[in-house]
Design a protein around this motif. Structure first.
Motif, mmCIF file in Angstrom:
data_model
loop_
_atom_site.group_PDB
_atom_site.id
_atom_site.type_symbol
_atom_site.label_atom_id
_atom_site.label_comp_id
_atom_site.label_asym_id
_atom_site.label_seq_id
_atom_site.Cartn_x
_atom_site.Cartn_y
_atom_site.Cartn_z
ATOM 1 N N CYS A 192 0.833 -1.204 0.000
ATOM 2 C CA CYS A 192 0.000 0.000 0.000
ATOM 3 C C CYS A 192 0.866 1.252 0.000
ATOM 4 O O CYS A 192 0.544 2.237 -0.673
ATOM 5 N N ILE A 193 1.988 1.208 0.706
ATOM 6 C CA ILE A 193 2.870 2.375 0.791
ATOM 7 C C ILE A 193 3.760 2.493 -0.436
ATOM 8 O O ILE A 193 3.909 3.570 -1.015
ATOM 9 N N ASN A 194 4.358 1.379 -0.875
ATOM 10 C CA ASN A 194 5.400 1.427 -1.903
ATOM 11 C C ASN A 194 4.896 1.378 -3.338
ATOM 12 O O ASN A 194 5.550 1.909 -4.237
ATOM 13 N N VAL A 195 3.777 0.726 -3.571
ATOM 14 C CA VAL A 195 3.369 0.439 -4.946
ATOM 15 C C VAL A 195 2.372 1.452 -5.490
ATOM 16 O O VAL A 195 2.331 1.707 -6.690
ATOM 17 N N THR A 196 1.566 2.067 -4.634
ATOM 18 C CA THR A 196 0.577 3.030 -5.116
ATOM 19 C C THR A 196 1.275 4.226 -5.763
ATOM 20 O O THR A 196 2.296 4.698 -5.264
ATOM 21 N N GLU A 197 0.709 4.724 -6.875
ATOM 22 C CA GLU A 197 1.361 5.776 -7.653
ATOM 23 C C GLU A 197 0.664 7.122 -7.564
ATOM 24 O O GLU A 197 1.234 8.139 -7.960
ATOM 25 N N THR A 198 -0.580 7.160 -7.086
ATOM 26 C CA THR A 198 -1.303 8.420 -6.960
ATOM 27 C C THR A 198 -1.896 8.529 -5.567
ATOM 28 O O THR A 198 -2.053 7.534 -4.851
ATOM 29 N N ILE A 199 -2.236 9.754 -5.185
ATOM 30 C CA ILE A 199 -2.818 9.983 -3.866
ATOM 31 C C ILE A 199 -4.154 9.263 -3.740
ATOM 32 O O ILE A 199 -4.441 8.621 -2.717
ATOM 33 N N ASP A 200 -4.989 9.349 -4.779
ATOM 34 C CA ASP A 200 -6.295 8.674 -4.736
ATOM 35 C C ASP A 200 -6.134 7.160 -4.578
ATOM 36 O O ASP A 200 -6.880 6.519 -3.828
ATOM 37 N N GLU A 201 -5.139 6.600 -5.288
ATOM 38 C CA GLU A 201 -4.896 5.164 -5.201
ATOM 39 C C GLU A 201 -4.459 4.774 -3.795
ATOM 40 O O GLU A 201 -4.907 3.762 -3.242
ATOM 41 N N GLU B 138 -5.090 6.463 -0.933
ATOM 42 C CA GLU B 138 -6.203 6.663 -0.005
ATOM 43 C C GLU B 138 -7.177 5.489 -0.061
ATOM 44 O O GLU B 138 -7.630 4.987 0.969
ATOM 45 N N SER B 139 -7.480 5.042 -1.278
ATOM 46 C CA SER B 139 -8.399 3.918 -1.449
ATOM 47 C C SER B 139 -7.812 2.635 -0.873
ATOM 48 O O SER B 139 -8.494 1.870 -0.178
ATOM 49 N N CYS B 140 -6.523 2.393 -1.139
ATOM 50 C CA CYS B 140 -5.844 1.189 -0.660
ATOM 51 C C CYS B 140 -5.759 1.187 0.865
ATOM 52 O O CYS B 140 -5.977 0.161 1.515
ATOM 53 N N TRP B 141 -5.428 2.345 1.469
ATOM 54 C CA TRP B 141 -5.306 2.458 2.920
ATOM 55 C C TRP B 141 -6.640 2.154 3.605
ATOM 56 O O TRP B 141 -6.700 1.383 4.567
ATOM 57 N N GLU B 142 -7.707 2.763 3.102
ATOM 58 C CA GLU B 142 -9.028 2.550 3.693
ATOM 59 C C GLU B 142 -9.440 1.083 3.590
ATOM 60 O O GLU B 142 -9.954 0.499 4.554
ATOM 61 N N SER B 143 -9.194 0.483 2.427
ATOM 62 C CA SER B 143 -9.544 -0.925 2.233
ATOM 63 C C SER B 143 -8.743 -1.826 3.170
ATOM 64 O O SER B 143 -9.273 -2.778 3.752
ATOM 65 N N LEU B 144 -7.450 -1.522 3.350
ATOM 66 C CA LEU B 144 -6.574 -2.322 4.210
ATOM 67 C C LEU B 144 -7.062 -2.299 5.657
ATOM 68 O O LEU B 144 -7.151 -3.340 6.315
ATOM 69 N N LEU B 145 -7.370 -1.113 6.164
ATOM 70 C CA LEU B 145 -7.810 -0.984 7.554
ATOM 71 C C LEU B 145 -9.147 -1.682 7.788
ATOM 72 O O LEU B 145 -9.359 -2.279 8.848
ATOM 73 N N GLN B 146 -10.021 -1.637 6.811
ATOM 74 C CA GLN B 146 -11.319 -2.298 6.971
ATOM 75 C C GLN B 146 -11.179 -3.818 6.947
ATOM 76 O O GLN B 146 -11.811 -4.516 7.748
#
Length: 765
Positions: free
Chosen positions: A406-415, A417-425
């Motif tokens: 989630c930290i290293n591979v995402t390339e945009t802020i929106d990507e 934010e979406s990945c972080w929220e999904s991970l925590l849920q």
């Protein structure tokens, strides 16, 4: 269990390994460290959370690896050690270093063996052994990982044994193992603050448990806390401190531009110390746009952190900007250090600074560097995540992989934010306080938020993993204060030798050009060799990146640039054809100072054949250190840069390299060069004979000339400013006229289009 005083020197302990990487090594029989060495290793391991190991942790398909394997590569020895200790925490055992192998050429470590803490057996006898009965912990376990330094600079796993001959520790007790217990930098700062307020060990421990969300997350025991508080009351450099002070006084006496400062009592050796040699101060003038404050290396014998300020030179090599020994880690100490360092660097603030995420350091940075972009070392965040989220790591091992992805591979802020929220849920961590605090600080450590600022690194995921390891292989936890200066000077000499070699290679060898592009030839003549190789890779990649216009209605044209066959991951480039300025959504130029393949692809389709000057940063060119120092007067260096011995040496070396290259072109030129050298030798001998003093009248005359030169320069600046204003006005008028012409062209184009449509209709009828 109390922690006993340590007595570990920097011994060369080497072991017999096959397939030596370098020819300049010696080999000795395996020799095990004493049990107490594990404490030094533990301190170094945690404070050394600096592996550029995102690369070492990735499998061939790009996924993070949780299991070690033979052939696995790391960017540094420290990265390998931290990875193996992280693996040990998940499995349920403790680690320590067993032996290492040094290079005969420069004394740096080139091979390291990391073992299970229960490896081997306790040695009997010994006059200096503790008389109290100690629990037997070693049972001959064979589990280990050996890493060797390769010619490429990477460290590779050459031997791996996973099997243990003892029971492993369950997840709820793993925090009690020695290599997983550590009084971290943030904890030390908090303990120092609470202790200064008069709080005892029990009260301090209660605060730490509450702050950490449970005793399992503190990272150390109450005994560790008591030992640290006890040592802090007696903390000083001891007898070895005199060696440091004598060295600094000697350096300052030999060269007035050697900067040294002490906070506290100089005579009683209880104060914090900072120093910067003339080379460090000059290097900051050339490469001080981005700085790393490295608290990785600590002289743990006295619990004194050795903290260098570093950056990157024009070859992408670590460069030193000064060093500190901190006896106190309170906020006021860090404020003093940053202010003192800034004064030594002529008051010039860097564009960006990288530190660990310690709250005390963060507060000091905000106070001293209010306009500087502050970044946390990302690997320190990952290490802290292992402590704060240990229960999640043990119960659901896949979390660590997904968290790093989630930290290293995402390339945009929106990507992100979406990945972080999904991970925590998915992992039921929405209410986790530590994750919430790190999310609130995401703009200071998550890569996608940092790519708009210059950090001088070749990729967005490079440097925040690897806190700049200038002293890697020379100074570590087992380095005591007595040998610190010796190792410091060895590291300085080794780094200087590497820079000289890189300079020589850049000047005297020609790179292989892969395209007929004039831009590639231009870059080969401008950049240092390493930087050119990076640029060349970007240029060659443009062949697989078509650029398509998606909007050309305004003064800027928008292009969509995507790799052939991967249209789902495009980048967008805005290009102003008149100014030849472009901006890309990847922001590689803003972050690394090297133009990206996406902008180069747009240049290719718009026939921009050479690099515009505003895309060439001097700090990456072969002439980065040429010319007059920009701030040599305010830097506090001698008014003539040649008065500094370091500057004289550096200038003579650079000119000598050029002279040798030109003098060897033919026999005739060689003979002329030798004659000139012999004549120069006579002049040098005569100068030495008559002395190098300058009389006062010459100094006065030089001062008058300098004042006259300054007035001429001011007049010239005023003239150029006026010319620039006139040019800007003419440009604005030209742009206005051009806009009218473009508008008329659009109208004519519309009229012609209507006429064509009418003709077509008439023909059909």
């Amino acid at each position: 269990m109390d922690i006993e005083p340590l007595n570990i020197d920097n011994e060369v302990m080497e072991f017999d390994v096959s397939g030596s990487v370098e020819d300049d090594t010696t080999t000795l029989d395996l020799e095990h460290h004493d049990d107490d060495y594990e404490q030094d290793y533990n301190d170094e391991l945690f404070e050394g959370s600096n592996p550029s190991a995102s690369h070492g942790f990735l499998s061939p398909n790009g996924e993070p690896n949780l299991e070690p394997y033979e052939g696995m590569e790391f960017d540094s020895e420290q990265a390998a050690r931290i990875f193996y200790n992280s693996y040990a925490r998940r499995i349920g055992f403790s680690t320590r270093v067993s032996a290492y192998q040094r290079s005969r050429r420069d004394g740096s470590i080139i091979c390291r063996q990391i073992v299970c803490s229960r490896e081997g057996f306790r040695r009997e006898g010994g006059e200096n052994r503790s008389k109290r009965q100690r629990t037997i912990t070693r049972v001959g376990c064979k589990a280990q990982m050996t890493v060797k330094k390769q010619n490429s600079g990477k460290w590779a796993v050459s031997k791996l044994v996973k099997e243990h001959n003892h029971e492993l520790v369950p997840p709820d007790k793993v925090h009690s193992l020695r290599s997983h217990r550590h009084v971290s930098g943030p904890a030390r700062s908090l303990i120092d603050t609470l202790q200064a307020a008069g709080m005892g060990p029990s009260g301090v421990m209660s605060v730490l448990i509450k702050e950490s969300g449970g005793i399992n997350n503190v990272g150390f025991t109450k005994v560790d806390c008591q030992n640290y508080m006890s040592s802090s009351r007696q903390r000083s450099l001891g007898s070895g401190g005199q060696i440091v002070f004598d060295y600094l006084k000697q350096m300052q006496a030999e060269d007035p531009s050697f900067f040294c400062a002490v906070q506290g009592d100089f005579e009683n050796l209880t104060g914090n110390i900072f120093w910067a040699d003339p080379n460090s101060r000059m290097n900051y003038n050339y490469f001080g746009d981005t700085v790393t404050f490295d608290t990785t290396y600590r002289t743990n014998r006295y619990r004194v952190p050795f903290a260098p300020f570093t950056g990157w030179n024009h070859h992408g090599q670590p460069v030193l900007f000064g060093c500190a020994l901190l006896l106190n880690e309170s906020e006021s100490s860090f404020v003093w250090l940053f202010q003192t360092w800034l004064a030594a660097m002529s008051g010039r603030h860097p564009i960006s600074i990288t530190t660990d995420q310690d709250r005390i350091i963060r507060a000091a940075v905000v106070q001293v560097f209010p306009g500087t972009r502050h970044r946390f070392c990302k690997w320190n965040v990952f290490r802290e995540a292992q402590e704060k989220l240990s229960d999640v790591h043990h119960s659901r091992p896949a979390f660590e992989v997904e968290f790093q992805k989630c930290i290293n591979v995402t390339e945009t802020i929106d990507e992100f934010e979406s990945c972080w929220e999904s991970l925590l849920q998915r992992y039921d961590l929405v209410d986790n306080e530590w994750l919430q605090s790190m999310y609130n600080a995401r703009r200071q450590w998550v890569p996608v938020y940092l790519q708009d600022t210059f950090f001088g690194e070749m990729s967005i995921n490079q440097g925040s993993d690897n806190i700049n390891s200038y002293f890697d292989g020379y100074i570590n936890a087992s380095t005591n204060i007595q040998v610190l200066i010796k190792q410091y000077e060895k590291a300085i000499a080794s780094r200087y030798e590497k820079e000289v070699k890189a300079d020589y290679d850049t000047i005297n060898t020609l790179p292989f050009l892969k395209t007929p592009s004039p831009m590639e030839k231009q870059a080969a003549n401008l950049y240092t060799r390493k930087i050119f190789m990076i640029f060349q890779e970007e240029l060659v990649e443009t062949l697989a990146y078509p650029a398509t216009i998606i909007d050309d209605t305004g003064s800027e044209t928008m292009y969509k640039v995507a790799k052939f066959g991967e249209d789902h991951t495009p980048h967008f480039v805005r290009f102003n054809v008149f100014e030849k300025k472009a901006s890309c959504s990847c922001q590689m130029f803003e972050f690394a100072g090297i133009i990206c393949r996406h902008i180069l692809a747009v240049f290719r389709v718009t026939n921009v054949l050479t690099l515009p000057s505003h895309y060439i940063l001097k700090r990456w060119t072969r002439n980065a250190k040429s010319g007059v120092l920009l701030d040599q007067y305010t830097l506090g260096l001698p008014s003539d840069s040649q008065e500094s011995s370091a500057a004289r040496y550096d200038n003579l070396r650079r000119e000598a390299i050029k002279y040798v290259e030109e003098g060897a072109e033919s026999v005739h030129i060689y003979n002329a060069a030798m004659d000139a050298l012999q004549e120069a030798a006579k002049k040098v001998a005569a100068a030495k004979k008559h002395g190098s003093g300058i009389n006062q009248s010459a100094l006065d005359n030089g001062s008058q000339q300098l004042q006259s030169y300054s007035m001429d320069q001011d007049k010239k600046i005023q003239e150029l400013t006026a010319e620039l204003e006139n040019a800007s006005q003419r440009c604005e008028a030209y742009r206005a006229k051009l806009s009218v012409v473009l508008k008329n062209l659009e109208e004519q184009k519309l009229k012609i289009s209507v006429k064509v449509q009418n003709v077509r209709l008439n023909l059909r009828s």
